[in-house]
Scaffold this motif. Structure first.
Motif, PDB file in Angstrom:
ATOM      1  N   ARG A  98      -7.065  -6.830  10.839  1.00 38.78           N
ATOM      2  CA  ARG A  98      -8.365  -6.177  10.997  1.00 38.78           C
ATOM      3  C   ARG A  98      -9.434  -7.149  11.456  1.00 38.78           C
ATOM      4  O   ARG A  98     -10.174  -6.894  12.408  1.00 38.78           O
ATOM      5  CB  ARG A  98      -8.785  -5.540   9.666  1.00 38.78           C
ATOM      6  N   GLU A  99      -9.543  -8.287  10.754  1.00 38.62           N
ATOM      7  CA  GLU A  99     -10.630  -9.230  11.035  1.00 38.62           C
ATOM      8  C   GLU A  99     -10.482  -9.890  12.399  1.00 38.62           C
ATOM      9  O   GLU A  99     -11.481 -10.271  13.015  1.00 38.62           O
ATOM     10  CB  GLU A  99     -10.690 -10.285   9.933  1.00 38.62           C
ATOM     11  N   ALA A 100      -9.236 -10.031  12.877  1.00 36.26           N
ATOM     12  CA  ALA A 100      -9.024 -10.678  14.173  1.00 36.26           C
ATOM     13  C   ALA A 100      -9.131  -9.701  15.334  1.00 36.26           C
ATOM     14  O   ALA A 100      -9.004 -10.097  16.494  1.00 36.26           O
ATOM     15  CB  ALA A 100      -7.647 -11.351  14.194  1.00 36.26           C
ATOM     16  N   GLY A 101      -9.362  -8.426  15.029  1.00 40.53           N
ATOM     17  CA  GLY A 101      -9.429  -7.431  16.094  1.00 40.53           C
ATOM     18  C   GLY A 101      -8.103  -7.266  16.806  1.00 40.53           C
ATOM     19  O   GLY A 101      -8.057  -7.068  18.030  1.00 40.53           O
ATOM     20  N   ALA A 102      -6.996  -7.354  16.058  1.00 43.43           N
ATOM     21  CA  ALA A 102      -5.661  -7.314  16.659  1.00 43.43           C
ATOM     22  C   ALA A 102      -5.401  -5.981  17.359  1.00 43.43           C
ATOM     23  O   ALA A 102      -5.739  -4.915  16.845  1.00 43.43           O
ATOM     24  CB  ALA A 102      -4.601  -7.557  15.592  1.00 43.43           C
ATOM     25  N   ALA A 103      -4.803  -6.070  18.528  1.00 43.29           N
ATOM     26  CA  ALA A 103      -4.399  -4.887  19.291  1.00 43.29           C
ATOM     27  C   ALA A 103      -3.014  -5.148  19.856  1.00 43.29           C
ATOM     28  O   ALA A 103      -2.709  -6.254  20.307  1.00 43.29           O
ATOM     29  CB  ALA A 103      -5.384  -4.602  20.421  1.00 43.29           C
TER      30      ALA A 103
END
Length: 314
Positions: A98-103
């Motif tokens: 979540r915090e790393a903006g993972a996609a």
């Protein structure tokens, strides 16, 4: 590159037949999204709820998280993850993703192969379904992940070495004298039975054999509920005569099932604790090993306590 072989060899945690369909579910979901947008990425924080729902409905009974396959599927060469900081997954923790903006999205080579050969998507999807889920769930699972597949696909997949025994259904229905083992339903149109199916207790995808000791004759409703973990099979304290006929087996109904209508009570909750309609004399009932696998890997939660119920007549 043989994408079917790579799909068939997804690395999964495994121990004594334990179900771990996390990666197959994520890959099916990604294939469905690829059909909508071939270039789009799936941001973890956006799709987390969808993946939680899929795992809750089609995954193992134990608690689990979609962060696990989102991170680990990268190692199978079919998936990639990027973050706000660049390529690569930050780890398998929910907070990390979540915090790393993972996609994530399908790997570049796989996306290119799917564009060159559109039927490949259907072959990969059907392989995942066949290897990890029973046929009774294939249609609704495709709907859940937004996959649109051709109605039939007759080609044989070389990566699936086991072949189903086409006589399994007839042997099981004959053994149970064309009656649902849970409710006794025995409908026919003329001489043809309708709404009766042969259910694998231990799923074929997880080594369940095509034999009567791993089968139950069930009506369509109870087959679906059995494969979804709403219903299960337990063992009571039978008399010797009951054990010989299969009467020692009792129907389990999950405490997680909720249904307030008269139909839900009659066709589901009222079954709790009832004896199965056993197979005909001389036919062995469900083997304990298969029964125990279903209880640990498919049945959801704890069984409802037995209430005063009228036993089904066998």
């Amino acid at each position: 590159m043989d994408w079917l072989e790579r799909t068939a060899k997804l690395r999964q945690w495994s121990r004594n037949g334990t179900r771990a369909p996390h990666k197959p579910l994520l890959l099916l979901y990604a294939l469905g999204r690829f059909q909508e947008d071939a270039d789009g990425a799936l941001r973890y924080s956006t799709v987390e709820e969808d993946l939680h729902r899929l795992l809750a409905e089609y995954g193992p009974p134990r608690k689990t998280t979609p962060a696990y396959p989102f991170h680990h599927l990268v190692s199978d060469g079919v998936w990639e993850v990027h973050t706000d900081r660049g390529p690569g997954s930050p780890g398998s923790g929910v907070r990390d993703l979540r915090e790393a903006g993972a996609a994530g999205r399908l790997a570049p080579d796989l996306r290119a192969a799917l564009r060159r050969e559109p039927p490949l998507l259907g072959r990969i999807a059907r392989l995942l379904l066949d290897l990890h889920f029973p046929p009774s769930l294939h249609g609704e699972l495709c709907e859940s992940v937004g996959l649109e597949l051709e109605p039939t696909e007759s080609e044989r997949l070389s990566t699936v070495r086991r072949q189903r025994d086409r006589q399994m259904r007839e042997r099981v229905l004959t053994a149970y004298e064309y009656r649902c083992a849970f409710c006794g339903y025995d409908g026919r149109i003329g001489a043809v039975p309708v709404g009766l199916e042969a259910a694998h207790v231990r799923w074929w995808a997880f080594g369940g054999p095509d034999d009567v000791e791993n089968g139950l004759c069930l009506c369509s409703l109870h087959h679906k509920l059995f494969d979804k973990g709403v219903l299960g099979v337990g063992w009571g304290s039978p008399r010797s005569s009951e054990a010989e006929s299969g009467g020692g087996h009792r129907i389990l109904v999950s405490q997680r099932f909720v249904g307030h209508s008269p139909a839900a009570r009659e066709h589901v909750t009222a079954l709790a604790g009832r004896p199965l309609v056993g197979p005909q004399p001389g036919v062995r009932p469900v083997a304990a090993a298969h029964r125990d696998w279903h209880t640990s890997q498919v049945f959801h939660g704890e069984p409802r306590p037995v209430t005063a119920a009228t036993p089904l007549q066998s």
